[in-house]
Scaffold this motif. Structure first.
Motif, PDB file in Angstrom:
ATOM      1  N   ASP A 188      -7.238   5.100  -7.943  1.00 19.70           N
ATOM      2  CA  ASP A 188      -6.694   4.040  -6.899  1.00 19.70           C
ATOM      3  C   ASP A 188      -7.496   3.437  -6.174  1.00 19.70           C
ATOM      4  OD1 ASP A 188      -5.433   2.588  -4.850  1.00 19.70           O
ATOM      5  OD2 ASP A 188      -3.517   3.666  -4.930  1.00 19.70           O
ATOM      6  N   ALA A 243      -7.715   1.609  -3.584  1.00 18.21           N
ATOM      7  CA  ALA A 243      -7.744   1.843  -2.027  1.00 18.21           C
ATOM      8  C   ALA A 243      -8.745   3.001  -1.892  1.00 18.21           C
ATOM      9  CB  ALA A 243      -6.405   1.966  -1.609  1.00 18.21           C
ATOM     10  N   THR A 276       0.257  -9.474  -7.493  1.00 19.58           N
ATOM     11  CA  THR A 276       0.234  -8.503  -6.586  1.00 19.58           C
ATOM     12  C   THR A 276      -0.432  -7.466  -6.203  1.00 19.58           C
ATOM     13  OG1 THR A 276       3.009  -8.761  -7.152  1.00 19.58           O
ATOM     14  CG2 THR A 276       2.214  -6.687  -6.145  1.00 19.58           C
ATOM     15  N   THR A 277      -1.012  -7.070  -7.533  1.00 18.30           N
ATOM     16  CA  THR A 277      -2.441  -5.974  -7.538  1.00 18.30           C
ATOM     17  C   THR A 277      -3.523  -6.605  -6.732  1.00 18.30           C
ATOM     18  OG1 THR A 277      -1.608  -5.406  -9.590  1.00 18.30           O
ATOM     19  CG2 THR A 277      -3.586  -4.443  -8.791  1.00 18.30           C
ATOM     20  N   LYS A 302      -7.043  -7.122  -1.961  1.00 17.01           N
ATOM     21  CA  LYS A 302      -7.663  -7.997  -1.054  1.00 17.01           C
ATOM     22  C   LYS A 302      -8.148  -7.397   0.354  1.00 17.01           C
ATOM     23  CE  LYS A 302      -7.161 -12.778   0.985  1.00 17.01           C
ATOM     24  NZ  LYS A 302      -6.391 -14.007   1.191  1.00 17.01           N
ATOM     25  N   GLN A 303      -7.220  -6.731   1.152  1.00 12.37           N
ATOM     26  CA  GLN A 303      -7.641  -6.375   2.279  1.00 12.37           C
ATOM     27  C   GLN A 303      -8.927  -5.315   2.017  1.00 12.37           C
ATOM     28  OE1 GLN A 303      -4.312  -4.316   4.221  1.00 12.37           O
ATOM     29  NE2 GLN A 303      -5.773  -3.359   5.838  1.00 12.37           N
ATOM     30  N   ASN A 326      -5.679  -2.708 -11.085  1.00 12.33           N
ATOM     31  CA  ASN A 326      -5.693  -1.054 -10.278  1.00 12.33           C
ATOM     32  C   ASN A 326      -6.136   0.146 -11.067  1.00 12.33           C
ATOM     33  OD1 ASN A 326      -6.100   0.516  -8.358  1.00 12.33           O
ATOM     34  ND2 ASN A 326      -3.843   1.039  -8.060  1.00 12.33           N
ATOM     35  N   THR A 340      -3.299  -8.840  -4.421  1.00 13.86           N
ATOM     36  CA  THR A 340      -3.192  -9.034  -3.108  1.00 13.86           C
ATOM     37  C   THR A 340      -3.303  -7.746  -2.394  1.00 13.86           C
ATOM     38  OG1 THR A 340      -1.503 -10.810  -3.459  1.00 13.86           O
ATOM     39  CG2 THR A 340      -1.220  -9.401  -1.386  1.00 13.86           C
ATOM     40  N   ASN A 341      -2.821  -6.632  -3.171  1.00 13.32           N
ATOM     41  CA  ASN A 341      -3.084  -5.160  -2.393  1.00 13.32           C
ATOM     42  C   ASN A 341      -4.645  -4.888  -2.443  1.00 13.32           C
ATOM     43  OD1 ASN A 341      -0.305  -5.051  -2.503  1.00 13.32           O
ATOM     44  ND2 ASN A 341      -0.151  -3.825  -4.498  1.00 13.32           N
TER      45      ASN A 341
END
Length: 236
Positions: A224, A226, A103-104, A109-110, A16, A106-107
């Motif tokens: 970020d 996202a 973990t990163t 992936k969406q 990220n 996985t975040n």
């Protein structure tokens, strides 16, 4: 109008926006590997070069294996240069950093799965010949229609030709392909040289020259991963 997306991997999807040197340096500190930041920086650069030159990474290796090999090279360099480091920390640091990457990713992936429903995605990465295995292990291989990996194609960033291969894989014009990456020199500058708009995940580089004034034309900054979806909507 944006028709396709070219993604960097390391430092973009798996951290990220944190340069991997930052991630590893913090792990050194947590595990009491007592070397100076300058010494670590030299060891980090040596490890990167070593894995690029030596046939250490194999296609079946997952990311933990890459971290373990990289740290082994770093510790070897430090010991040769007079630093007292305990090899038992290698496995601990590799495990911690691998968990952080999982973990990163996985975040992320969406976001990738949502984008893949609207755009063809291509990965463009400086890596060691095993990036496809890593993407599969992390559960995101299906998001990408193609993968352009430096060890396979024989071109490394910041050479714009590696991004041109990604553009060719998408089959669109450069202005229709947005590049997403964390490195200004290795991702954003080559993208702009080719005429691609770029999204710069600008969080924490490492010894990299960044723009001191306004963000260059054709570049959108985010902090970020996202935020990418919103930015792409604004780009059309």
């Amino acid at each position: 109008m944006i028709k396709g997306i070219l993604f960097d991997y390391g430092g973009t999807i798996d951290t990220n926006g944190l340069h991997w040197a930052h991630v590893l340096w913090e792990a050194y500190q947590r595990n009491h590997v007592n070397v100076s930041k300058d010494a670590f920086s030299e060891a980090y650069k040596y490890g990167e070069r070593a894995l690029a030159i030596k046939p250490l990474v194999q296609p079946q290796h997952v990311f933990y294996d890459v971290l373990f090999l990289k740290l082994t090279e770093q510790f070897s360099f430090l010991k040769r240069n007079g630093h007292s480091v305990d090899d038992s920390a290698i496995e601990v640091i590799a495990r911690e950093c691998n968990e952080f990457a999982h973990t990163t990713v996985t975040n992320a992936k969406q976001v990738l799965e949502e984008l893949a429903l609207e755009y063809p995605l291509v990965m463009v990465s400086n890596f060691y010949g095993n990036i496809n295995n890593i993407l599969a292990d992390f559960g995101i291989a299906g998001c990408f229609q193609n993968v352009i990996e430096s060890a396979v194609v024989g071109v490394r960033k910041p050479d714009p030709r590696i991004y041109q291969l990604g553009i060719d894989a998408l089959g669109f014009q450069p202005g229709e392909c947005v590049v997403v990456g964390d490195s200004f020199s290795k991702d954003i500058q080559p993208a702009r040289q080719l005429g691609c708009p770029a999204v710069w995940l600008n969080v924490a580089g490492w010894e990299e020259t960044s723009p001191k004034l306004a963000t260059p034309e054709g570049v959108t900054e985010i902090t970020d991963f996202a935020h990418i979806t919103k930015v792409l909507k604004s780009l059309g």
